[in-house]
Design a protein around this motif. Structure first.
Motif, PDB file in Angstrom:
ATOM      1  N   ILE A 218       1.084  -0.893   0.130  1.00  0.00           N
ATOM      2  CA  ILE A 218      -0.558  -0.273   0.206  1.00  0.00           C
ATOM      3  C   ILE A 218       0.724   1.226  -0.041  1.00  0.00           C
ATOM      4  O   ILE A 218       1.666   1.118   1.172  1.00  0.00           O
ATOM      5  CB  ILE A 218      -1.038  -0.373   1.024  1.00  0.00           C
ATOM      6  N   ILE A 234      -5.518   2.300   4.521  1.00  0.00           N
ATOM      7  CA  ILE A 234      -5.010   1.144   5.042  1.00  0.00           C
ATOM      8  C   ILE A 234      -5.761  -0.155   5.259  1.00  0.00           C
ATOM      9  O   ILE A 234      -5.957  -0.535   4.765  1.00  0.00           O
ATOM     10  CB  ILE A 234      -3.984   1.579   6.508  1.00  0.00           C
ATOM     11  N   CYS A 237      -8.070  -0.786   2.027  1.00  0.00           N
ATOM     12  CA  CYS A 237      -6.932  -1.445   0.676  1.00  0.00           C
ATOM     13  C   CYS A 237      -6.458  -3.545   1.817  1.00  0.00           C
ATOM     14  O   CYS A 237      -6.947  -4.131   1.458  1.00  0.00           O
ATOM     15  CB  CYS A 237      -5.495  -0.882   0.717  1.00  0.00           C
ATOM     16  N   ARG A 247       0.968  -8.204   2.614  1.00  0.00           N
ATOM     17  CA  ARG A 247       0.639  -6.843   2.440  1.00  0.00           C
ATOM     18  C   ARG A 247       1.197  -6.151   3.504  1.00  0.00           C
ATOM     19  O   ARG A 247       2.005  -5.899   4.930  1.00  0.00           O
ATOM     20  CB  ARG A 247      -1.128  -6.848   3.230  1.00  0.00           C
ATOM     21  N   TYR A 248       2.058  -5.566   2.807  1.00  0.00           N
ATOM     22  CA  TYR A 248       2.777  -4.548   3.165  1.00  0.00           C
ATOM     23  C   TYR A 248       3.198  -3.039   2.937  1.00  0.00           C
ATOM     24  O   TYR A 248       2.916  -2.257   1.925  1.00  0.00           O
ATOM     25  CB  TYR A 248       4.268  -4.232   1.880  1.00  0.00           C
ATOM     26  N   SER A 249       2.988  -2.215   4.138  1.00  0.00           N
ATOM     27  CA  SER A 249       2.675  -0.271   4.248  1.00  0.00           C
ATOM     28  C   SER A 249       3.902  -0.200   3.681  1.00  0.00           C
ATOM     29  O   SER A 249       4.612  -0.021   4.864  1.00  0.00           O
ATOM     30  CB  SER A 249       1.409  -0.251   4.874  1.00  0.00           C
ATOM     31  N   CYS A 261      -1.568  -0.195  11.638  1.00  0.00           N
ATOM     32  CA  CYS A 261      -2.182  -1.178  10.917  1.00  0.00           C
ATOM     33  C   CYS A 261      -2.040  -2.922  10.732  1.00  0.00           C
ATOM     34  O   CYS A 261      -2.630  -3.783  10.182  1.00  0.00           O
ATOM     35  CB  CYS A 261      -0.307  -0.731   9.926  1.00  0.00           C
ATOM     36  N   VAL A 266      -2.102  -5.666   7.691  1.00  0.00           N
ATOM     37  CA  VAL A 266      -1.226  -5.119   7.743  1.00  0.00           C
ATOM     38  C   VAL A 266      -0.004  -6.475   7.832  1.00  0.00           C
ATOM     39  O   VAL A 266       0.196  -6.794   9.486  1.00  0.00           O
ATOM     40  CB  VAL A 266      -0.939  -4.144   7.537  1.00  0.00           C
ATOM     41  N   ALA A 269       6.130  -3.336   7.012  1.00  0.00           N
ATOM     42  CA  ALA A 269       6.340  -2.064   7.147  1.00  0.00           C
ATOM     43  C   ALA A 269       7.772  -1.837   6.951  1.00  0.00           C
ATOM     44  O   ALA A 269       8.428  -2.450   7.675  1.00  0.00           O
ATOM     45  CB  ALA A 269       5.266  -1.534   8.514  1.00  0.00           C
TER      46      ALA A 269
END
Ligand code: GUN
Ligand code: ZN
Length: 376
Positions: A218, A234, A237, A247-249, A261, A266, A269
């Motif tokens: 994201i 966030i 998504c 899933r990578y913020s 997150c 998530v 990160a």
């Protein structure tokens, strides 16, 4: 990549996953320290590994400028070049071009920028970004995306989102024909600014390409937008991204943001924040950040955090000596960098343990109570 969801929180979307890459297993959720120039500033790779860190980030933009792909190819990739034997992720360069160079011009072909060495116009296309990331050899590689600041409004946001989808297709094609798909994992980056409708369109397009990518990031957040908007995007998504993919913020590093997150689903990160703030004399603790430059630490014989297992705290380095040396002796910055990376790892490791043991909501409650309570 082998990716397995091990445990889920019953009341939030938090989960623990096991991600196996070519350089070992990384348990998620995790925070990835940033080694922009093939080094975590102030630490050797051996030190980083000794802290239990199994995944770090390099930047394509920087490594392409220096040492360049010729050296990386001769070295057999960035792992060997930097002496890092664990997992590595490279960002594609798009974000760095925009954040670092005032003279970057985005065209459909790619990003046109002035070389910082000779001012020559230089083009970075999606194909080139992927090909450079192949020379670097990172376990996870990122698509080139068209990044706009999260504060940008108007048609440029939609344009950048649609272009990021088109660029993803070019990255996929370059990656498919490379024969490196079994070793390197391509992640798509969801864009669309703070506009939920644009995010949904981007999610539609990128989820459609699920068989061609390994994971999802994201992007386009953490640029000074309001927290509630950040969290909403966030959540939107993370809710829609496939649950069998990481899933990578991108660019998230404050402990409180990391935990929100994680609660929203998530898994990964990264941010320069913990290492950068260390060099400015700030230690991260469960009671909030501690500015060691302040005079009140002059005589304190306490470590930064009595319960911290990091080498800095465990060796008994006092707040007083850290205050004394922090901005004048590089060892002070090293000691704080080590502590801050261990802090980030404890925040995320604590979240993993809590999810596994079915007490993640309590973990969140006690973290926020301590972190925003009175500092000692
Ligand atoms: N780092 C932080 N945000 C972003 C983003 O949106 N795209 C890329 N490529 N890197 C980032
Ligand atoms: Zn410590």
């Amino acid at each position: 990549m082998q990716f397995e969801v091990i445990a889920k929180c019953h009341t939030t979307r938090a989960r623990v996953c096991r991600m196996k890459l070519a350089h070992g297993v990384t348990m998620l959720p995790t925070f990835m320290p940033v080694a922009t120039q093939a080094a975590i500033k102030g630490l050797t790779p051996q030190q980083v590994e000794s802290l239990g860190i199994t995944l770090i980030l390099n930047n394509t933009y920087h490594l392409n400028l220096r040492p360049g792909i010729k050296v990386l190819d001769e070295a057999g990739g960035a792992h060997k070049f930097q002496g890092w034997n664990r997992n590595l992720l490279t960002d594609s360069g798009g974000f760095q071009l925009v954040s670092l160079s005032k003279f970057t011009k985005i065209t459909e072909d790619g990003a046109l920028f002035a070389s910082p060495f000779n001012g020559e116009p230089t083009m970075l296309t999606p194909e080139q970004s992927i090909s450079i990331q192949h020379s670097i050899g990172a376990d996870i590689i990122m698509q080139l995306d068209d990044v706009v600041s999260s504060l940008t409004v108007g048609p440029r946001v939609g344009e950048a989102m649609h272009r990021s989808v088109r660029w993803l297709d070019r990255c996929i094609e370059q990656h498919e024909k490379s024969g490196r798909k079994d070793k390197q994992n391509l992640f798509a980056i969801v864009q669309g600014g703070l506009d939920p409708a644009l995010r949904d369109l981007c999610l539609d397009a990128m989820i459609e390409r699920k068989d061609q990518v390994t994971g999802y990031a994201i992007g386009g957040l953490s640029g000074g937008e309001e927290k509630d908007v950040f969290w909403k995007i966030i959540k939107q998504c993370a809710d829609r991204l496939p649950s069998d993919r990481p899933r990578y913020s991108m660019g998230v590093g404050f402990a409180e943001d990391l935990l929100v997150c994680v609660a929203l689903g998530v898994d990964m990160a990264d941010c320069v924040f913990p290492t950068r703030t260390a060099r400015f004399g700030v230690a991260l603790t469960f009671k909030g950040p501690l500015n060691l430059k302040l005079g009140k630490h002059t005589k304190s014989m306490d470590p930064i955090d009595k319960s911290c297992p990091c080498p800095t705290c465990a060796s008994g380095m006092s707040r007083a000596v850290l205050h004394h040396i922090v901005t004048i002796e590089t060892a002070g910055a090293h000691a704080l960098t080590i502590h801050n990376l261990v802090f980030q790892a404890r925040v995320m490791g604590g979240a993993r343990d809590a999810i596994l043991e079915g007490r993640f909501p309590e973990y969140l409650r006690s973290f926020f109570f301590d972190y925003f309570g009175d500092t000692g």
